[in-house]
Scaffold this motif. Structure first.
Motif, PDB file in Angstrom:
ATOM      1  N   PRO A  32      33.763  45.936  17.829  1.00 14.56           N
ATOM      2  CA  PRO A  32      34.353  46.110  19.155  1.00 14.56           C
ATOM      3  C   PRO A  32      33.976  44.954  20.084  1.00 14.56           C
ATOM      4  O   PRO A  32      32.872  44.411  19.996  1.00 14.56           O
ATOM      5  N   HIS A  33      34.902  44.580  20.924  1.00 15.40           N
ATOM      6  CA  HIS A  33      34.621  43.536  21.905  1.00 15.40           C
ATOM      7  C   HIS A  33      33.809  44.096  23.068  1.00 15.40           C
ATOM      8  O   HIS A  33      33.927  45.269  23.410  1.00 15.40           O
ATOM      9  N   TYR A  34      33.015  43.251  23.658  1.00 17.90           N
ATOM     10  CA  TYR A  34      32.426  43.560  24.959  1.00 17.90           C
ATOM     11  C   TYR A  34      33.473  43.181  26.009  1.00 17.90           C
ATOM     12  O   TYR A  34      33.556  42.028  26.429  1.00 17.90           O
ATOM     13  N   GLN A  35      34.264  44.155  26.425  1.00 18.99           N
ATOM     14  CA  GLN A  35      35.381  43.842  27.311  1.00 18.99           C
ATOM     15  C   GLN A  35      34.923  43.240  28.636  1.00 18.99           C
ATOM     16  O   GLN A  35      35.589  42.363  29.196  1.00 18.99           O
ATOM     17  N   ILE A  36      33.803  43.702  29.157  1.00 16.99           N
ATOM     18  CA  ILE A  36      33.325  43.180  30.439  1.00 16.99           C
ATOM     19  C   ILE A  36      32.933  41.717  30.305  1.00 16.99           C
ATOM     20  O   ILE A  36      33.215  40.906  31.197  1.00 16.99           O
ATOM     21  N   LEU A  37      32.311  41.357  29.192  1.00 20.40           N
ATOM     22  CA  LEU A  37      31.964  39.947  28.983  1.00 20.40           C
ATOM     23  C   LEU A  37      33.223  39.095  28.875  1.00 20.40           C
ATOM     24  O   LEU A  37      33.254  37.953  29.353  1.00 20.40           O
ATOM     25  N   ASP A  38      34.263  39.622  28.229  1.00 18.95           N
ATOM     26  CA  ASP A  38      35.544  38.914  28.200  1.00 18.95           C
ATOM     27  C   ASP A  38      36.060  38.682  29.615  1.00 18.95           C
ATOM     28  O   ASP A  38      36.521  37.591  29.959  1.00 18.95           O
ATOM     29  N   GLY A  39      35.997  39.730  30.433  1.00 18.21           N
ATOM     30  CA  GLY A  39      36.467  39.610  31.806  1.00 18.21           C
ATOM     31  C   GLY A  39      35.655  38.604  32.603  1.00 18.21           C
ATOM     32  O   GLY A  39      36.207  37.832  33.402  1.00 18.21           O
ATOM     33  N   LEU A  40      34.347  38.565  32.387  1.00 19.76           N
ATOM     34  CA  LEU A  40      33.487  37.624  33.115  1.00 19.76           C
ATOM     35  C   LEU A  40      33.797  36.187  32.728  1.00 19.76           C
ATOM     36  O   LEU A  40      33.708  35.277  33.563  1.00 19.76           O
ATOM     37  N   ARG A  41      34.164  35.973  31.479  1.00 19.12           N
ATOM     38  CA  ARG A  41      34.567  34.627  31.073  1.00 19.12           C
ATOM     39  C   ARG A  41      35.799  34.187  31.870  1.00 19.12           C
ATOM     40  O   ARG A  41      35.899  33.033  32.288  1.00 19.12           O
ATOM     41  N   GLY A  42      36.710  35.114  32.104  1.00 17.52           N
ATOM     42  CA  GLY A  42      37.893  34.797  32.895  1.00 17.52           C
ATOM     43  C   GLY A  42      37.556  34.536  34.348  1.00 17.52           C
ATOM     44  O   GLY A  42      38.123  33.619  34.976  1.00 17.52           O
ATOM     45  N   VAL A  43      36.632  35.321  34.919  1.00 14.91           N
ATOM     46  CA  VAL A  43      36.202  35.095  36.304  1.00 14.91           C
ATOM     47  C   VAL A  43      35.631  33.689  36.443  1.00 14.91           C
ATOM     48  O   VAL A  43      35.963  32.943  37.380  1.00 14.91           O
ATOM     49  N   ALA A  44      34.762  33.305  35.512  1.00 15.71           N
ATOM     50  CA  ALA A  44      34.150  31.978  35.572  1.00 15.71           C
ATOM     51  C   ALA A  44      35.190  30.876  35.387  1.00 15.71           C
ATOM     52  O   ALA A  44      35.125  29.835  36.048  1.00 15.71           O
ATOM     53  N   ALA A  45      36.159  31.095  34.504  1.00 15.19           N
ATOM     54  CA  ALA A  45      37.202  30.089  34.275  1.00 15.19           C
ATOM     55  C   ALA A  45      38.039  29.868  35.531  1.00 15.19           C
ATOM     56  O   ALA A  45      38.398  28.730  35.862  1.00 15.19           O
ATOM     57  N   ILE A  46      38.337  30.947  36.242  1.00 16.98           N
ATOM     58  CA  ILE A  46      39.103  30.815  37.492  1.00 16.98           C
ATOM     59  C   ILE A  46      38.310  30.014  38.520  1.00 16.98           C
ATOM     60  O   ILE A  46      38.864  29.147  39.218  1.00 16.98           O
ATOM     61  N   ILE A  47      37.025  30.263  38.617  1.00 17.29           N
ATOM     62  CA  ILE A  47      36.193  29.520  39.575  1.00 17.29           C
ATOM     63  C   ILE A  47      36.101  28.053  39.168  1.00 17.29           C
ATOM     64  O   ILE A  47      36.041  27.162  40.032  1.00 17.29           O
ATOM     65  N   VAL A  48      36.110  27.763  37.866  1.00 20.38           N
ATOM     66  CA  VAL A  48      36.138  26.371  37.413  1.00 20.38           C
ATOM     67  C   VAL A  48      37.375  25.656  37.948  1.00 20.38           C
ATOM     68  O   VAL A  48      37.304  24.502  38.400  1.00 20.38           O
ATOM     69  N   VAL A  49      38.517  26.335  37.903  1.00 21.77           N
ATOM     70  CA  VAL A  49      39.744  25.733  38.429  1.00 21.77           C
ATOM     71  C   VAL A  49      39.588  25.429  39.917  1.00 21.77           C
ATOM     72  O   VAL A  49      39.916  24.324  40.381  1.00 21.77           O
ATOM     73  N   PHE A  50      39.065  26.378  40.681  1.00 21.20           N
ATOM     74  CA  PHE A  50      38.838  26.132  42.109  1.00 21.20           C
ATOM     75  C   PHE A  50      37.846  24.994  42.330  1.00 21.20           C
ATOM     76  O   PHE A  50      38.002  24.198  43.262  1.00 21.20           O
ATOM     77  N   PHE A  51      36.833  24.903  41.489  1.00 15.62           N
ATOM     78  CA  PHE A  51      35.863  23.822  41.582  1.00 15.62           C
ATOM     79  C   PHE A  51      36.551  22.472  41.428  1.00 15.62           C
ATOM     80  O   PHE A  51      36.312  21.534  42.213  1.00 15.62           O
ATOM     81  N   HIS A  52      37.422  22.355  40.437  1.00 11.23           N
ATOM     82  CA  HIS A  52      38.111  21.089  40.206  1.00 11.23           C
ATOM     83  C   HIS A  52      39.154  20.799  41.275  1.00 11.23           C
ATOM     84  O   HIS A  52      39.444  19.632  41.552  1.00 11.23           O
TER      85      HIS A  52
END
Length: 370
Positions: A10-30
């Motif tokens: 089974p996936h850790y769904q929350i960890l998957d979601g956190l990866r997406g949160v961080a990726a979105i902030i990376v876009v804002f950073f750039h």
């Protein structure tokens, strides 16, 4: 080895979601980066730490997914599975970067006017392998090991960490692994406190300095994540996705600490986040469960687009940076519509890349590489 024999967990769904949160902030950073006068006043000042968070998440997930499967898994089988997961979007990102290369015309990239098509194609083909290009092959002028898709450097180090894990570190006892993690943590702390830039940012140039930074930024978080996957005993933590997302946002959006006069303070902050806060976030995330369909859909969506978003967004950022550089003195108030357009385009491109390319190609590779 037939991958299907390994089964799935089974996936850790929350960890998957956190990866997406961080990726979105990376876009804002750039998107915020070209508006800053330097590394002290970016309004998304610690966005670069998202890479270190990704490394820790990756180590945790690799340990969870593979540590107990080596009786039925070869080194080649493991690396093939990682290739299937990572490589399609590496190829897409480099291809899109090459397609857009000559159209990101700007005075900040004077080399573009002198690059013959054959050289562009050679750099693209090398980029497909994730191997870094030497400075003599730099075609953009930013001294990057992957000038067609800036973020490719972190995938190079991701592969390094995966290979080290497969070749031997997976065999370490928890005690030996803890010793390795402690040594890597001490190395990271020393670098963070002594780096003249006052942060841990770097790793994207093929020279001794940046290779040291890249290795330093990779070793601790990746193998700390691996150790955490072995020793952590997740419990139940209510509203884990909300609290973890808030912590990730606070860490990455934190303004510069210490200013230009006390650079070491910001380095200490970086080290504290990587060594203490990020493992805590992953532990809390692994201890939580999604509570309703809305949270489930959010985590799934964020998890699904996280890697495509990370690997394709900079293709659009190049156009955005070129536009800003061609409009000297532009303010944040004047820029935000273009930033919003670029961000929206990045989300759409990521989703399209996932559905039209990444998922079909990965399914094809699974059949071909059995």
């Amino acid at each position: 080895m037939d991958n299907n024999r390994l089964g799935t967990k089974p996936h850790y769904q929350i960890l998957d979601g956190l990866r997406g949160v961080a990726a979105i902030i990376v876009v804002f950073f750039h998107l915020a980066e070209p508006l800053a006068s330097g590394h002290l006043d970016n309004i998304v000042n610690h966005g670069y730490l998202a890479v270190d968070f990704f490394f820790l998440l990756s180590g945790f997930v690799i340990g969870y997914a593979y540590d107990d499967r080596w009786s039925n898994l070869t080194i080649g089988g493991f690396l093939r599975r990682r290739f299937e997961r990572l490589q399609p979007l590496v190829v897409l990102g480099m291809t899109l970067g090459a397609v857009g290369f000559y159209f990101t015309d700007s005075t900040i990239w004077p080399l573009i006017h002198t690059v013959p098509v054959w050289k562009l194609l050679v750099v693209m083909l090398i980029g497909y392998t994730v191997l870094p290009i030497p400075l003599s092959m730099d075609i953009r002028g930013w001294q990057e090991m992957h000038p067609l898709n800036s973020v490719g450097w972190s995938l190079f180090f991701e592969y390094v960490a995966n290979i080290l894990y497969a070749l031997g570190i997976r065999k370490l006892s928890n005690k030996a692994l803890a010793g390795l993690v402690a040594a890597a943590g001490a190395l990271l702390l020393h670098f963070a406190l002594t780096n003249p830039n006052g942060d841990v940012a770097g790793g994207w140039t093929l020279n001794a300095e940046h290779l040291r930074i890249g290795i330093t930024r990779t070793l601790f978080p990746f193998f700390a994540g691996l150790l955490l996957s072995r020793v952590a005993k997740p419990t139940y933590i209510k509203n884990a996705f909300f609290w973890c997302s808030a912590l990730v946002a606070v860490v990455l959006l934190m303004p510069r600490i210490g200013g230009a006069t006390h650079l070491w303070l910001n380095g200490l902050y970086d080290a504290f986040c990587i060594i203490i806060v990020f493992p805590l976030i992953v532990y809390i995330g692994a201890s939580g469960v999604v509570h309703n369909q809305a949270e489930d859909r959010i985590c799934r969506f964020l998890g699904n687009i996280s890697y495509p978003l990370y690997m394709t967004h900079y293709v659009l950022v190049y156009f955005y940076v070129a536009w800003i550089s061609n409009h000297k003195g532009i303010t944040l108030g004047q820029t935000w519509p273009y930033a919003l357009l670029t961000f929206s385009g990045a989300i759409i491109l990521a989703y399209a890349s996932l559905k039209l390319y990444d998922e079909p190609v990965r399914a094809w590779l699974r059949k071909k590489l059995k």
